[in-house]
Design a protein around this motif. Structure first.
Motif, PDB file in Angstrom:
ATOM      1  N   MET A   1      -3.351  17.297  -5.409  1.00 33.96           N
ATOM      2  CA  MET A   1      -1.919  17.120  -5.152  1.00 33.96           C
ATOM      3  C   MET A   1      -1.572  17.213  -3.670  1.00 33.96           C
ATOM      4  O   MET A   1      -0.427  16.999  -3.280  1.00 33.96           O
ATOM      5  CB  MET A   1      -1.123  18.179  -5.912  1.00 33.96           C
ATOM      6  N   MET A   2      -2.568  17.537  -2.830  1.00 36.33           N
ATOM      7  CA  MET A   2      -2.310  17.726  -1.405  1.00 36.33           C
ATOM      8  C   MET A   2      -2.936  16.634  -0.544  1.00 36.33           C
ATOM      9  O   MET A   2      -2.818  16.668   0.683  1.00 36.33           O
ATOM     10  CB  MET A   2      -2.861  19.086  -0.963  1.00 36.33           C
ATOM     11  N   LEU A   3      -3.621  15.677  -1.158  1.00 26.89           N
ATOM     12  CA  LEU A   3      -4.299  14.637  -0.388  1.00 26.89           C
ATOM     13  C   LEU A   3      -3.316  13.853   0.462  1.00 26.89           C
ATOM     14  O   LEU A   3      -2.225  13.497   0.008  1.00 26.89           O
ATOM     15  CB  LEU A   3      -5.037  13.680  -1.331  1.00 26.89           C
ATOM     16  N   GLU A   4      -3.704  13.564   1.679  1.00 23.40           N
ATOM     17  CA  GLU A   4      -2.855  12.797   2.590  1.00 23.40           C
ATOM     18  C   GLU A   4      -3.231  11.322   2.621  1.00 23.40           C
ATOM     19  O   GLU A   4      -2.644  10.547   3.386  1.00 23.40           O
ATOM     20  CB  GLU A   4      -2.939  13.390   4.004  1.00 23.40           C
ATOM     21  N   GLU A   5      -4.228  10.956   1.827  1.00 24.46           N
ATOM     22  CA  GLU A   5      -4.592   9.541   1.745  1.00 24.46           C
ATOM     23  C   GLU A   5      -5.107   9.239   0.346  1.00 24.46           C
ATOM     24  O   GLU A   5      -5.582  10.129  -0.362  1.00 24.46           O
ATOM     25  CB  GLU A   5      -5.655   9.178   2.769  1.00 24.46           C
ATOM     26  N   VAL A   6      -4.986   7.994  -0.076  1.00 23.75           N
ATOM     27  CA  VAL A   6      -5.474   7.576  -1.390  1.00 23.75           C
ATOM     28  C   VAL A   6      -6.964   7.293  -1.281  1.00 23.75           C
ATOM     29  O   VAL A   6      -7.382   6.441  -0.479  1.00 23.75           O
ATOM     30  CB  VAL A   6      -4.746   6.307  -1.874  1.00 23.75           C
ATOM     31  N   PRO A   7      -7.807   7.995  -2.032  1.00 20.42           N
ATOM     32  CA  PRO A   7      -9.248   7.725  -1.968  1.00 20.42           C
ATOM     33  C   PRO A   7      -9.551   6.287  -2.390  1.00 20.42           C
ATOM     34  O   PRO A   7      -8.954   5.773  -3.346  1.00 20.42           O
ATOM     35  CB  PRO A   7      -9.845   8.723  -2.968  1.00 20.42           C
ATOM     36  N   GLU A   8     -10.475   5.661  -1.685  1.00 19.02           N
ATOM     37  CA  GLU A   8     -10.851   4.302  -2.069  1.00 19.02           C
ATOM     38  C   GLU A   8     -11.411   4.280  -3.485  1.00 19.02           C
ATOM     39  O   GLU A   8     -11.147   3.354  -4.263  1.00 19.02           O
ATOM     40  CB  GLU A   8     -11.890   3.758  -1.082  1.00 19.02           C
ATOM     41  N   SER A   9     -12.174   5.319  -3.827  1.00 20.67           N
ATOM     42  CA  SER A   9     -12.718   5.440  -5.179  1.00 20.67           C
ATOM     43  C   SER A   9     -12.716   6.910  -5.564  1.00 20.67           C
ATOM     44  O   SER A   9     -12.801   7.792  -4.708  1.00 20.67           O
ATOM     45  CB  SER A   9     -14.133   4.861  -5.261  1.00 20.67           C
TER      46      SER A   9
ATOM     47  N   PRO B   1       0.830  -1.206   0.000  1.00 21.41           N
ATOM     48  CA  PRO B   1       0.000   0.000   0.000  1.00 21.41           C
ATOM     49  C   PRO B   1       0.862   1.254   0.000  1.00 21.41           C
ATOM     50  O   PRO B   1       1.995   1.254   0.488  1.00 21.41           O
ATOM     51  CB  PRO B   1      -0.819  -0.130   1.296  1.00 21.41           C
ATOM     52  N   VAL B   2       0.307   2.325  -0.525  1.00 18.09           N
ATOM     53  CA  VAL B   2       1.045   3.586  -0.632  1.00 18.09           C
ATOM     54  C   VAL B   2       1.017   4.337   0.696  1.00 18.09           C
ATOM     55  O   VAL B   2      -0.041   4.486   1.318  1.00 18.09           O
ATOM     56  CB  VAL B   2       0.431   4.469  -1.739  1.00 18.09           C
ATOM     57  N   ASP B   3       2.182   4.770   1.126  1.00 19.11           N
ATOM     58  CA  ASP B   3       2.283   5.677   2.277  1.00 19.11           C
ATOM     59  C   ASP B   3       2.075   7.082   1.722  1.00 19.11           C
ATOM     60  O   ASP B   3       3.033   7.778   1.382  1.00 19.11           O
ATOM     61  CB  ASP B   3       3.663   5.534   2.927  1.00 19.11           C
ATOM     62  N   MET B   4       0.812   7.496   1.643  1.00 21.87           N
ATOM     63  CA  MET B   4       0.501   8.768   0.995  1.00 21.87           C
ATOM     64  C   MET B   4       1.122   9.965   1.713  1.00 21.87           C
ATOM     65  O   MET B   4       1.673  10.863   1.058  1.00 21.87           O
ATOM     66  CB  MET B   4      -1.012   8.932   0.852  1.00 21.87           C
ATOM     67  N   PRO B   5       1.062  10.031   3.048  1.00 19.37           N
ATOM     68  CA  PRO B   5       1.721  11.163   3.716  1.00 19.37           C
ATOM     69  C   PRO B   5       3.207  11.241   3.387  1.00 19.37           C
ATOM     70  O   PRO B   5       3.762  12.320   3.168  1.00 19.37           O
ATOM     71  CB  PRO B   5       1.481  10.894   5.203  1.00 19.37           C
ATOM     72  N   GLY B   6       3.878  10.070   3.321  1.00 22.49           N
ATOM     73  CA  GLY B   6       5.290  10.060   2.977  1.00 22.49           C
ATOM     74  C   GLY B   6       5.523  10.510   1.545  1.00 22.49           C
ATOM     75  O   GLY B   6       6.467  11.250   1.255  1.00 22.49           O
ATOM     76  N   LEU B   7       4.660  10.057   0.635  1.00 25.90           N
ATOM     77  CA  LEU B   7       4.775  10.434  -0.770  1.00 25.90           C
ATOM     78  C   LEU B   7       4.571  11.933  -0.945  1.00 25.90           C
ATOM     79  O   LEU B   7       5.328  12.609  -1.659  1.00 25.90           O
ATOM     80  CB  LEU B   7       3.746   9.661  -1.598  1.00 25.90           C
ATOM     81  N   ILE B   8       3.553  12.481  -0.266  1.00 28.73           N
ATOM     82  CA  ILE B   8       3.268  13.916  -0.372  1.00 28.73           C
ATOM     83  C   ILE B   8       4.385  14.727   0.277  1.00 28.73           C
ATOM     84  O   ILE B   8       4.769  15.798  -0.219  1.00 28.73           O
ATOM     85  CB  ILE B   8       1.912  14.238   0.288  1.00 28.73           C
ATOM     86  N   SER B   9       4.945  14.223   1.358  1.00 31.91           N
ATOM     87  CA  SER B   9       6.048  14.921   2.011  1.00 31.91           C
ATOM     88  C   SER B   9       7.261  15.000   1.086  1.00 31.91           C
ATOM     89  O   SER B   9       7.918  16.043   0.984  1.00 31.91           O
ATOM     90  CB  SER B   9       6.427  14.215   3.312  1.00 31.91           C
ATOM     91  N   GLY B  10       7.563  13.892   0.404  1.00 32.98           N
ATOM     92  CA  GLY B  10       8.667  13.900  -0.542  1.00 32.98           C
ATOM     93  C   GLY B  10       8.418  14.852  -1.695  1.00 32.98           C
ATOM     94  O   GLY B  10       9.333  15.559  -2.144  1.00 32.98           O
ATOM     95  N   LYS B  11       7.185  14.870  -2.178  1.00 33.83           N
ATOM     96  CA  LYS B  11       6.818  15.810  -3.240  1.00 33.83           C
ATOM     97  C   LYS B  11       6.987  17.239  -2.769  1.00 33.83           C
ATOM     98  O   LYS B  11       7.510  18.099  -3.487  1.00 33.83           O
ATOM     99  CB  LYS B  11       5.369  15.543  -3.671  1.00 33.83           C
ATOM    100  N   ARG B  12       6.563  17.506  -1.522  1.00 33.98           N
ATOM    101  CA  ARG B  12       6.662  18.856  -0.976  1.00 33.98           C
ATOM    102  C   ARG B  12       8.122  19.303  -0.859  1.00 33.98           C
ATOM    103  O   ARG B  12       8.468  20.440  -1.190  1.00 33.98           O
ATOM    104  CB  ARG B  12       5.981  18.902   0.395  1.00 33.98           C
ATOM    105  N   ASP B  13       8.994  18.387  -0.432  1.00 33.16           N
ATOM    106  CA  ASP B  13      10.408  18.718  -0.325  1.00 33.16           C
ATOM    107  C   ASP B  13      10.996  19.063  -1.691  1.00 33.16           C
ATOM    108  O   ASP B  13      11.795  20.000  -1.821  1.00 33.16           O
ATOM    109  CB  ASP B  13      11.188  17.549   0.293  1.00 33.16           C
TER     110      ASP B  13
END
Length: 481
Positions: A177-185, A83-95
């Motif tokens: 681009m700012m979502l902290e979680e992957v929507p189920e749908s 599963p995707v760690d969305m907060p981690g992915l968004i944090s990396g994008k933000r950096d």
């Protein structure tokens, strides 16, 4: 403008995106004094909410997708992706965004030495003597005068007035681009570049995605593009409904998501999803600038009306980038900014030329094109001959084990001059870039068919497509084309 009149700045720019920076750099290199005014985050759409963050997330989603499909694609290879760690992915994008904003934008201001004001800009004065009023975040105000002004305020996501939409907390290309979680749908409304990229991005991150498109996908491009992407999206579990028009939207109280009603191919259907993404276009940002007071006319969508030189209806006020309503690419904005400065200060008399403008959608496989489509050529009264080369005939695609897509050439009958190139495939953007040079040089299919091309590159596909005008490519040796 009187020859003896004195101004505080040679150029005052409203906005701080790609067009604004290109203008400021060019003006600084000409020895002009420059003021830049930005009401929000420096860098504009591209680095903050557009190109950079979206492509960074698309690259991450593709890496996950490749890992998941590697076992079926390459014999002997096994891979997995959790599963995707969305907060981690968004944090990396933000950096990444913050780093690029600092290095490629903020630091350049110090390097070139122009002035930056944080605040909201509004025009005042008269058409003959326009002034820029600046209100800082703390409420302080000042007025500045400039010999020339550049409006480079960009554009923002736009959604049609659908009943109930404003009460649903819908996503745009910016907020997605700012979502902290992957929507189920996810229900995606739109069929253009942004809709395509966002739909595939979230599908690859784990969302169940449904798309509602008014026409075919990428409707301004060759019909083969839509067919190829429909096939790719279907294989990846993305449901695409064409001839779909959103009728109403409401919160789904039972699930906490949204429910939408749409007319689809003549019938009415209901859709439910955790989140709704409206990818229905963008509109120029001109509200509050008070442009009418200084004689600057705007169009129906709020765009600054400009000549080919990028001068507005006030000869001292210019515009660049998305705010003009022209093609919404950052490289267009950058070209606009430099061109406007040359015309303002050097009387260059240059005009924008979009004939060979490349366009890219960063789906996977990507879609890219340059020049005329078959339909556009015929509409212009040009008799043309086209060839569509499936990627199964391109050796690079074969060794990649990914033959999804094609390369299409549009050539003028009689002369063989290449008028357009469209591709769906890996590195399609690079193929379009090569197409820019081919079209600019006025090359023919015969010339391209007989030029050098390195083996096992996607660009070799352009040569093979040109060869297909006179050769049965199924009878070519893969190493002796």
């Amino acid at each position: 403008m009187s020859a003896t009149q004195r101004f505080e700045f040679d150029l005052a720019i409203v906005g701080s995106g790609g067009g604004a920076f290109a203008a400021a750099i060019r003006a600084s290199n000409l020895g002009k004094s420059v003021l830049m005014v930005e009401r929000s985050t420096i860098g504009g759409t591209c680095v903050n909410t557009g190109c950079v963050p979206s492509k960074a997330l698309l690259a991450a989603a593709e890496a996950r997708h490749v890992a998941l499909e590697a076992g079926g694609r390459f014999p002997g290879i096994t891979a997995d992706a959790g599963p995707v760690d969305m907060p981690g992915l968004i944090s990396g994008k933000r950096d990444m965004v913050e780093g690029m904003r600092s290095e490629k934008y903020a630091d350049l201001i110090d390097n070139y030495g122009w002035e930056l004001r944080q605040g909201t800009a509004t025009f005042s004065g008269t058409p003959e003597e326009p002034v820029l009023d600046i209100t800082s975040p703390d409420g302080a105000g000042e007025s500045v005068s400039a010999a020339h002004y550049l409006v480079a305020t960009g554009s923002e996501p736009w959604a049609p007035p659908v009943p109930g939409l404003q009460d649903t907390g819908y996503l745009t290309s910016t907020t997605a681009m700012m979502l902290e979680e992957v929507p189920e749908s996810l229900l995606v409304v739109g069929g253009g570049y942004v809709a395509l990229e966002q739909a595939q991005l979230f599908a690859r991150l784990g969302s169940k995605v449904t798309m509602l498109a008014r026409s075919r996908l990428a409707s301004a491009e060759e019909p083969e593009v839509s067919l190829a992407l429909m096939s790719v999206f279907t294989d990846e579990g993305i449901r695409v409904l064409r001839r779909a028009t959103l009728v109403s939207v409401a919160r789904d109280e039972s699930s906490g998501g949204v429910k939408a009603v749409a007319d689809v191919a003549g019938g009415r259907q209901e859709f439910r999803a955790a989140r709704l993404l409206m990818a229905t276009g963008r509109r120029p940002v001109t509200e509050g600038l008070n442009l009418e007071a200084v004689g600057v006319k705007t169009g129906d969508r709020g765009e600054v009306l400009v000549q080919g030189s990028l001068a507005s209806t006030n000869p001292r006020i210019w515009a660049a980038g998305d705010v003009t309503g022209h093609r919404e690419f950052v490289y267009v904005a950058s070209a606009h900014g430099a061109l406007a400065v040359d015309n303002a200060f050097s009387d260059a008399g240059r005009e924008v030329d979009y004939r060979h403008l490349p366009r890219v959608a960063f789906t996977s496989p990507a879609m890219a094109a340059v020049g005329l489509t078959d339909e556009q050529a015929n509409g212009a009264g040009v008799s043309c001959e086209c060839r569509v080369l499936p990627l199964e005939y391109v050796p690079r695609a074969l060794v990649n084990r990914d033959t999804r897509g094609f390369i299409k050439l549009v050539a003028e009958n009689g002369t063989g001059r290449i008028l357009g190139l469209t591709a769906v495939g890996k590195e399609a953007g690079d193929l379009a870039a090569a197409g820019v040079y081919i079209l600019e040089a006025g090359m023919t299919v015969e010339q391209v068919a007989n030029l050098w091309s390195p083996y096992l590159t996607m660009a070799e596909g352009i040569k093979i497509a040109a060869q297909s005008y006179t050769t049965d490519i199924s009878r070519l040796s893969c190493c002796a084309t």
